[in-house]
Structures are given as structure tokens and as C-alpha cells.
Scaffold this motif. Sequence first.
Motif, short mmCIF file in Angstrom:
data_model
loop_
_atom_site.label_atom_id
_atom_site.label_comp_id
_atom_site.label_asym_id
_atom_site.label_seq_id
_atom_site.Cartn_x
_atom_site.Cartn_y
_atom_site.Cartn_z
N GLY A 133 0.81 -1.21 0.00
CA GLY A 133 0.00 0.00 0.00
C GLY A 133 0.84 1.26 0.00
O GLY A 133 0.52 2.23 -0.69
N ALA A 134 1.93 1.25 0.77
CA ALA A 134 2.77 2.44 0.89
C ALA A 134 3.45 2.80 -0.42
O ALA A 134 3.64 3.98 -0.73
CB ALA A 134 3.83 2.21 1.98
N LEU A 135 3.80 1.80 -1.20
CA LEU A 135 4.47 2.05 -2.48
C LEU A 135 3.49 2.42 -3.58
O LEU A 135 3.90 2.81 -4.66
CB LEU A 135 5.30 0.82 -2.88
N ALA A 136 2.19 2.35 -3.28
CA ALA A 136 1.17 2.61 -4.32
C ALA A 136 1.12 4.04 -4.87
O ALA A 136 0.90 4.21 -6.05
CB ALA A 136 -0.21 2.18 -3.84
N ALA A 141 -1.29 3.73 4.44
CA ALA A 141 -0.33 2.63 4.50
C ALA A 141 1.06 3.13 4.88
O ALA A 141 1.79 2.48 5.63
CB ALA A 141 -0.28 1.90 3.16
N GLN A 142 1.44 4.29 4.38
CA GLN A 142 2.73 4.87 4.73
C GLN A 142 2.80 5.16 6.23
O GLN A 142 3.81 4.91 6.88
CB GLN A 142 2.97 6.13 3.92
N PHE A 143 1.70 5.68 6.77
CA PHE A 143 1.65 5.95 8.21
C PHE A 143 1.78 4.66 9.01
O PHE A 143 2.56 4.58 9.96
CB PHE A 143 0.35 6.66 8.55
N TYR A 144 1.01 3.64 8.62
CA TYR A 144 1.08 2.37 9.36
C TYR A 144 2.47 1.74 9.26
O TYR A 144 2.97 1.17 10.24
CB TYR A 144 0.03 1.39 8.83
N LEU A 145 3.08 1.85 8.10
CA LEU A 145 4.43 1.31 7.95
C LEU A 145 5.41 2.07 8.83
O LEU A 145 6.32 1.47 9.43
CB LEU A 145 4.85 1.39 6.47
N GLY A 146 5.21 3.38 8.94
CA GLY A 146 6.04 4.16 9.86
C GLY A 146 5.90 3.67 11.29
O GLY A 146 6.89 3.57 12.02
N LEU A 163 10.22 7.61 10.68
CA LEU A 163 10.01 9.04 10.47
C LEU A 163 9.87 9.36 8.99
O LEU A 163 9.03 10.19 8.60
CB LEU A 163 11.18 9.81 11.07
N ARG A 164 10.64 8.70 8.16
CA ARG A 164 10.57 8.94 6.71
C ARG A 164 9.18 8.61 6.18
O ARG A 164 8.60 9.38 5.40
CB ARG A 164 11.62 8.09 5.98
N TRP A 165 8.62 7.49 6.64
CA TRP A 165 7.28 7.12 6.17
C TRP A 165 6.22 8.07 6.72
O TRP A 165 5.25 8.41 6.03
CB TRP A 165 6.97 5.67 6.54
N TYR A 166 6.38 8.51 7.96
CA TYR A 166 5.45 9.50 8.52
C TYR A 166 5.45 10.78 7.68
O TYR A 166 4.40 11.36 7.40
CB TYR A 166 5.85 9.86 9.95
N LEU A 167 6.63 11.22 7.30
CA LEU A 167 6.73 12.46 6.53
C LEU A 167 6.09 12.30 5.15
O LEU A 167 5.42 13.21 4.65
CB LEU A 167 8.20 12.88 6.39
#
Length: 253
Positions: A133-136, A141-146, A163-167
Motif C-alpha cells: 500500500g505504501a508504495l502505491a 499505508a505509509q503511516f502504518y508502515l512508519g 520518520l521517513r514514512w510519517y513524513l
Amino acid sequence: MSRFQRLAVLAAALGLTMTVGGEVRAAPPAEASAAFQQGMTAYKAGDMTGAVKEWTGAADAGHVGAAWLLGNLYDAGKVVPQSDGLAFKYYKIAAEGGQPEAATRLGLIYREGNPDIDLEKNYAEAVRWFEVGALAPRADAQFYLGQMHRNGWGVPVEKSEGLRWYLLSAKKRFAPAFLALARIHFDGDGVDVNREDAWGFLMLAQRYGDDEIKQKAEEAYEKYDPRMNAGEKRKGARFAEAWVESSTDGPGN
């Protein structure tokens, strides 16, 4: 043309499909596509029983769109009896076919586990599907991966990666990411304390959040306000406005 685009063209020429992750899979049989369309026709005619029947046949044959629809229906208990087991089944078919929102929901199911369907928590699987999801790229999904990286769930603790995924999520104006970033910068959790940026992130959480996030932001204001002076608040407000101007329009999913 990128490598992914070249592969997509080749896959289409061969009657194959590509998932979000770049994996090449056989396209669903023509019968599955026909059943999906028949289901759509039944749906438009108000025949939901017929629609579900057609979509079930299509999804069981690997049709991603049909599986995604059924996952939602069984999850919510709309038209069909609510069933966590069938929702999981069809979300998984859709996710394996590259549907990023289904992958994100599947990640949440694996992260929490579900004793009603004898599914134990599996952080490694949660990370796997959040990555899809994050790479979509989906902001949620980026938040959850963070969260997974910062907590060391299914992966080693990597606060900088989290932190990178949160940003990235916050760039799409996903309010929970703003709230998390505010706390991180107020408390110096893996970063230098920066009250100005933290105040700006709180303002953004308040601006874009739903009622629950706004309430949490209010609680954070009360907690951190005594640490702030007027100049820091002004700089925080400028930081928030600059973020709005530079970030993506819309909710970011």
C-alpha cells in the motif's frame, strides 16, 4: 519509458497483469471478467443477490475488482451477512492482485489478529502488505508502515525509517501523521527537539483531522502549550502554512 512500464506493456501483450509490486501474474480468465460485468449489470438493475453471485464466481477465479467489492460487502455486512472470514478471504485475493487499499486493510488485519477466524497477529505479514500500500502510494499505508518501523513490529526498530514514512504520509495531508510528528518533535523522540515544527504539525493535525484527531490535537495543545513562547508559536504557524503550500492536494490516498 520506465522498466515497470515496459514490463506492463509486455504483460498486457501476453494477456498477463502486473501487481503493484511489479510481479507478473496471469490475467483472470475471460469467464471471470464476464461474470464481473454481469454482476455490474445486475447491480445497476437493483438485483444485489444476482450481483453478489456473479462477483463471487469472478472473485474466486481471481478477478481483483470483484474480490475488492466482496471484501467490502462482507466487512460491512451490507447486502450479505457480515463475515470477517470472508472479508479476509476476498481482501487477500484483491491484495494479491495488487489492489493497494485491500493490501492496507489486510495489513491491519494481520497487525491486530482476529481470534474469531483463528488468525493470530503476524507483524511480518502486516509489514509486507503495508509496503504494498505504501508504495502505491497510499498515505494511510505509509503511516502504518512508519508505526511498524518505529515500534519494531515485524522489523528491527528503525526510528529514522519510521520518520521517513510519517513524513511521506504527512505530505499527503494524512492527519494522524501530523499528530505523530508533533509528538516526535516535541519530545525529541529520535530527533532533536523542535517546538516550532512540532507546533506547526499540531496545527496541521487540527486543520485536516476528523473529530477524533482534533480532540487529540486539543489535548496535545494543553500538554505542550506551557513549553511554548509567542515567537515559537508564530514560527510554527508559518511552518504549517508553508507545508500546506508545498504538499499534495486532497486526502492523499
